[in-house]
Design a protein around this motif. Structure first.
Motif, PDB file in Angstrom:
ATOM      1  N   ASP A 186      22.626  11.988   1.621  1.00 32.66           N
ATOM      2  CA  ASP A 186      22.468  10.616   2.096  1.00 32.66           C
ATOM      3  C   ASP A 186      21.219   9.980   1.485  1.00 32.66           C
ATOM      4  O   ASP A 186      20.152  10.591   1.432  1.00 32.66           O
ATOM      5  N   SER A 187      21.348   8.731   1.053  1.00 32.21           N
ATOM      6  CA  SER A 187      20.240   8.065   0.358  1.00 32.21           C
ATOM      7  C   SER A 187      19.026   7.868   1.265  1.00 32.21           C
ATOM      8  O   SER A 187      17.879   7.979   0.813  1.00 32.21           O
ATOM      9  N   VAL A 188      19.241   7.578   2.550  1.00 30.30           N
ATOM     10  CA  VAL A 188      18.123   7.387   3.475  1.00 30.30           C
ATOM     11  C   VAL A 188      17.376   8.692   3.673  1.00 30.30           C
ATOM     12  O   VAL A 188      16.138   8.737   3.678  1.00 30.30           O
ATOM     13  N   ALA A 238       1.546  16.603   7.423  1.00 30.82           N
ATOM     14  CA  ALA A 238       2.378  17.220   8.454  1.00 30.82           C
ATOM     15  C   ALA A 238       3.262  16.189   9.148  1.00 30.82           C
ATOM     16  O   ALA A 238       4.450  16.436   9.395  1.00 30.82           O
ATOM     17  N   LEU A 239       2.711  15.037   9.479  1.00 30.25           N
ATOM     18  CA  LEU A 239       3.497  14.001  10.145  1.00 30.25           C
ATOM     19  C   LEU A 239       4.607  13.484   9.235  1.00 30.25           C
ATOM     20  O   LEU A 239       5.728  13.225   9.690  1.00 30.25           O
ATOM     21  N   GLU A 240       4.311  13.356   7.948  1.00 31.16           N
ATOM     22  CA  GLU A 240       5.328  12.854   7.028  1.00 31.16           C
ATOM     23  C   GLU A 240       6.439  13.881   6.835  1.00 31.16           C
ATOM     24  O   GLU A 240       7.628  13.518   6.768  1.00 31.16           O
ATOM     25  N   GLU A 241       6.073  15.152   6.757  1.00 39.14           N
ATOM     26  CA  GLU A 241       7.095  16.199   6.645  1.00 39.14           C
ATOM     27  C   GLU A 241       7.956  16.252   7.902  1.00 39.14           C
ATOM     28  O   GLU A 241       9.186  16.396   7.830  1.00 39.14           O
ATOM     29  N   ALA A 275      13.476   9.562   2.516  1.00 38.50           N
ATOM     30  CA  ALA A 275      12.460  10.090   3.434  1.00 38.50           C
ATOM     31  C   ALA A 275      11.824  11.352   2.873  1.00 38.50           C
ATOM     32  O   ALA A 275      10.604  11.547   2.984  1.00 38.50           O
ATOM     33  N   LYS A 276      12.642  12.215   2.262  1.00 40.47           N
ATOM     34  CA  LYS A 276      12.107  13.442   1.651  1.00 40.47           C
ATOM     35  C   LYS A 276      11.224  13.106   0.451  1.00 40.47           C
ATOM     36  O   LYS A 276      10.140  13.692   0.276  1.00 40.47           O
ATOM     37  N   GLU A 277      11.647  12.149  -0.362  1.00 45.90           N
ATOM     38  CA  GLU A 277      10.836  11.727  -1.505  1.00 45.90           C
ATOM     39  C   GLU A 277       9.499  11.148  -1.048  1.00 45.90           C
ATOM     40  O   GLU A 277       8.461  11.385  -1.664  1.00 45.90           O
ATOM     41  N   LYS A 292       2.363  14.109  -0.044  1.00 50.31           N
ATOM     42  CA  LYS A 292       1.706  15.389  -0.357  1.00 50.31           C
ATOM     43  C   LYS A 292       1.054  15.339  -1.736  1.00 50.31           C
ATOM     44  O   LYS A 292      -0.082  15.805  -1.923  1.00 50.31           O
ATOM     45  N   ALA A 293       1.773  14.739  -2.706  1.00 52.48           N
ATOM     46  CA  ALA A 293       1.217  14.631  -4.055  1.00 52.48           C
ATOM     47  C   ALA A 293       0.004  13.709  -4.077  1.00 52.48           C
ATOM     48  O   ALA A 293      -1.000  13.998  -4.749  1.00 52.48           O
ATOM     49  N   ASP A 294       0.068  12.593  -3.351  1.00 59.20           N
ATOM     50  CA  ASP A 294      -1.063  11.664  -3.294  1.00 59.20           C
ATOM     51  C   ASP A 294      -2.273  12.323  -2.641  1.00 59.20           C
ATOM     52  O   ASP A 294      -3.419  12.104  -3.065  1.00 59.20           O
ATOM     53  N   ALA A 295      -2.036  13.098  -1.601  1.00 57.64           N
ATOM     54  CA  ALA A 295      -3.140  13.785  -0.941  1.00 57.64           C
ATOM     55  C   ALA A 295      -3.813  14.775  -1.887  1.00 57.64           C
ATOM     56  O   ALA A 295      -5.047  14.900  -1.908  1.00 57.64           O
TER      57      ALA A 295
END
Length: 777
Positions: free
Chosen positions: A743-745, A706-709, A749-751, A757-760
């Motif tokens: 924008d690349s930044v 949630a924090l990362e999203e 951040a989205k990646e 999420k995938a690691d979790a």
């Protein structure tokens, strides 16, 4: 292993010093050979081979002898070399290389008249001069050298050459005077005025600035402009780690990063042998030195210089007491004195620089004036004034601005046009100074009245036009703007909450712009690291406690209480400085710091679990997993207590420097710190939920997702807000700007959010942790 790593990262600095001293020894060997031989004596001198890339022999033998009568006649004949002597006691020696082993005695009798005629013409010689001439064969200029140099080899059209060593293969042309100078093969001095080196002036530099060319060092006084003891004994092979240690900035926490140290006795022989002689015909041992492939071009006045291989001075106005390491340059109308330039450092375009150390890839100019300053790697100043300052890595001042008495060791910030960070005078004496935090942004036209300390408020923004009175601020990532009632308003954590794009972009920007590879072992620290987290934790505690105190005060005052809370100065909140803070701003700061702390700790937990999942098979017991991450038995009533004690009053001290944090190079130390933060944040993350060994990890991983999203969304929002404002304001804005969604930044951040999420989910599948895919705040 640690010592080996230390040796590896510091080897470029030690190798640089060894190379410099090897060239100093070369000069000393030639001087000794000259001053100890008779006029009729032939000297066979073995010297290190300069062009090691082309030859197998580590040394080469040179013949050093007086000119024969025929050679002297050729040199002075107006129809041949057309040279003349400044006085009757001028002594000329000829120097050329022996072709092979054992050929020295026979070659010493060779007639060099034809070589002199082709390489030496139209000069006036005085004192004791060595004239080097090239021969065909192994001594010829190689084809791989730029072709124009082969056409320039020789000595011609010089008004006076006196007490100098001009080795075979150098290019000395069209200079007014070349005095007390050693030019090696492939070195060039062309179109200059006075090139000299006076022992009297060298002694004055030593006495006044402790400038030592052999040691490659001098004293630089930073901080108070009127003086006061912040003296750095800077070496040309110094790092910022050394400079900060010299100033006792690393007193908080043990010094972990390696220091560049030298055995000061390694050049004692060179220094001790440089005693002046009573005979004016002998060459003084204090000399300008131009190493192979260095160049001194079109400069009216040059005095007391050492140019390392491929260093250059080109079209400067005046240069004195300067040591340049390879690829560094002083050019285009600059006036420079007492300067140490590391690799690829530059002073350019009508700049004045005095008593400065420029570290690797740093640049001063165009149109800058600087004195008593140390520039960190990859820093750049142009168009402004910088005095008595440490200007840290990746710091930039590209516009007309003023910096006086600034201690900014961590750099990474920017100085806007018209910024006056230099109000260091109390009306009594200019003895004030300012210590600046990492990543500070000085807005357009800001005025800073000393003393100010922002070292514990990294990545803070002083908005355009703000006048900052003397104060100490310890609230990181803050925005300081003009506020009501004539008092500035501070919003803590503003950069994290409303402009996370800036932080995310800065991480990438500093990594990409870190071109000073020799300093890479300590300059690659992350923004959101252990030390920054500790500062944010202290700041959040101060904000939280202030809210509690106001609630208690409001409860005591009843209906008379002020509903709109405003906190003024550090008497209300330690670290607020001379600013005001609204209740809304306090809540913003608490949320920003809390989210950053929890994101940091939970990402550490996730990385720990990912590594565990990669190293273990499915079916590991939950107890083993929890034990591995230090969470076994935590839950229910075992959560750590929330700290509600009053924060201590901030003490004026340097925060721990990033390269001295244990986690800077130690992954286990990083996890230990992340784990301590995690335990501290558990009450806030888990709340009153019924937590046990079976559900604590799913809850923590859900919070991490949630924090990362949320972070990715806010990075996008902060960029898209700029897009919307620009498109509604400037015609054609959309056509020339990259939108947020491309924008690349923002995409990174989205990646990163998707990866978390995938690691979790990977952890859940591998370790049997269920229910981690959904996210919620």
């Amino acid at each position: 292993t640690k010592m080996s790593t230390t040796d590896d990262v510091l080897s470029p600095f030690h190798q640089s010093r060894q190379t410099r001293h090897a060239y100093l020894n070369r000069t000393q060997s030639l001087l000794s050979a000259i001053l100890t031989k008779n006029e009729t004596e032939v000297t066979l001198l073995s010297l290190p081979t300069i062009e090691n890339d082309y030859e197998r022999r580590p040394t080469s033998t040179y013949i050093l002898r007086s000119l024969s009568d025929k050679e002297r006649e050729t040199l002075l004949d107006p129809q041949q070399c057309n040279c003349r002597l400044a006085s009757d006691d001028a002594t000329l020696q000829i120097m050329y290389r022996v072709a092979g082993n054992g050929e020295g005695p026979s070659m010493s009798k060779w007639d060099m008249s034809s070589s002199l005629k082709s390489q030496v013409r139209n000069n006036c010689f005085g004192g004791n001069v060595i004239l080097g001439v090239l021969l065909d064969g192994p001594d010829a200029v190689k084809d791989t050298i730029p072709s124009n140099l082969s056409n320039l080899v020789g000595i011609s059209y010089n008004g006076l050459i006196q007490n100098s060593i001009l080795e075979p293969g150098c290019a000395i042309h069209k200079n007014a005077e070349v005095i007390n100078t050693h030019a090696m093969k492939y070195a060039a001095i062309i179109g200059c005025g006075s090139v000299s080196c006076s022992e009297t002036d060298v002694a004055k530099s030593k006495e006044k600035y402790n400038f030592d060319m052999a040691g490659g060092s001098m004293d630089v006084e930073v901080g108070p402009e009127a003086g006061g003891g912040r003296i750095v004994h800077a070496k040309v092979e110094s790092t910022l780690v050394d400079v900060c240690h010299n100033l006792n900035m690393d007193s908080k926490g043990a010094a972990i990063a390696p220091l560049v140290t030298f055995d000061e006795s390694d050049y004692t022989a060179i220094a001790s042998s440089s005693s002046s002689s009573s005979s004016p015909s002998q060459i003084p041992t204090t000399m300008n030195m131009l190493c192979p492939h260095s160049s001194l071009l079109h400069t009216p006045r040059t005095h007391h210089i050492h140019l390392s291989p491929h260093a250059s001075i080109d079209s400067a106005t005046s240069v004195s007491s300067a040591l340049l390491l390879p690829q560094s340059t002083i050019k285009s109308g600059c006036t420079v004195s007492h300067a140490l330039l590391q690799w690829n450092a530059t002073i350019t375009s009508q700049s004045d620089a005095h008593h400065v150390l420029l570290m690797e890839q740093s640049e001063v100019g165009p149109h800058s004036f600087t004195a008593n300053a140390i520039y960190g790697p990859d820093s750049h100043v142009s168009g402004g004034e910088v005095h008595c300052t440490i200007f840290g890595p990746n710091a930039n001042s590209h516009h007309q601005s003023l910096l006086i008495g600034i201690l900014w060791p961590l750099g990474r910030g920017n100085v806007g046009y018209g910024s006056n960070v230099g109000s260091n005078h109390t009306g009594r004496i200019p003895d004030q100074e300012t210590s600046v935090g990492e990543g500070t942004f000085w807005g357009l036209g800001s005025v800073i009245k000393f003393p100010v300390d922002l070292t514990s408020a990294p990545y803070s923004i002083i908005a355009a036009g703000v006048q900052l009175p003397p104060q100490r601020i310890t609230l990181p990532f803050s925005l300081i703007t003009e506020g009501p009632g004539g008092m500035n308003q501070l919003t803590p954590g503003w950069l994290l909450q409303y402009s996370p794009y800036t932080v995310a972009r800065s991480e990438v920007k500093f990594a990409n712009r870190r071109t000073a590879k020799r300093h890479d072992f300590y300059t690659g620290w992350k923004i959101l690291r252990a030390g920054t987290m500790d500062l944010m934790l202290d700041a959040r505690n101060a904000l939280f406690y202030a809210g509690q105190q106001q609630q208690q005060q409001s409860a005591g005052e009843g209906s008379k209480s002020n509903k709109v809370g405003v906190f003024k100065t550090d008497r209300a909140i330690p670290g607020l400085g001379a600013n005001q803070l609204t209740e809304k701003g306090r809540q913003i700061g608490i949320k920003a710091y809390t989210d950053a702390l929890q994101r940091y700790a939970l990402r550490g937990l996730l990385d720990r679990l990912v590594n565990l999942a990669a190293s273990q098979q499915k079916g590991s017991s939950m107890v083993d997993v929890l034990r591995h991450v230090g969470l076994k038995g935590i839950g229910g009533g075992n959560l750590p207590a929330v700290d509600t004690t009053a924060p201590p009053k901030p003490i004026a001290n340097w925060p721990i420097l990033p390269w001295n944090e244990a986690s800077h190079t130690d992954a286990e130390a990083l996890w230990k710190h992340q784990h301590s933060v995690l335990l501290n944040e558990l009450p806030s993350i888990l709340g009153n939920s019924n937590t046990n060994n079976n559900n604590i990890l799913p809850q923590l991983l859900q919070k991490c997702i949630a924090l990362e999203e949320d972070h990715a969304k806010r990075v996008y929002k902060s960029k898209s807000r700029d897009d919307a404002r620009g498109m509604s304001t400037v015609p054609g804005y959309k056509d020339v700007h990259i939108p947020a969604e491309k924008d690349s930044v923002v995409l990174t951040a989205k990646e990163e959010s998707d990866k978390v999420k995938a690691d979790a989910q990977l952890v859940g599948d591998a370790l049997g942790v269920s229910g981690v895919a959904r996210s919620r705040l």
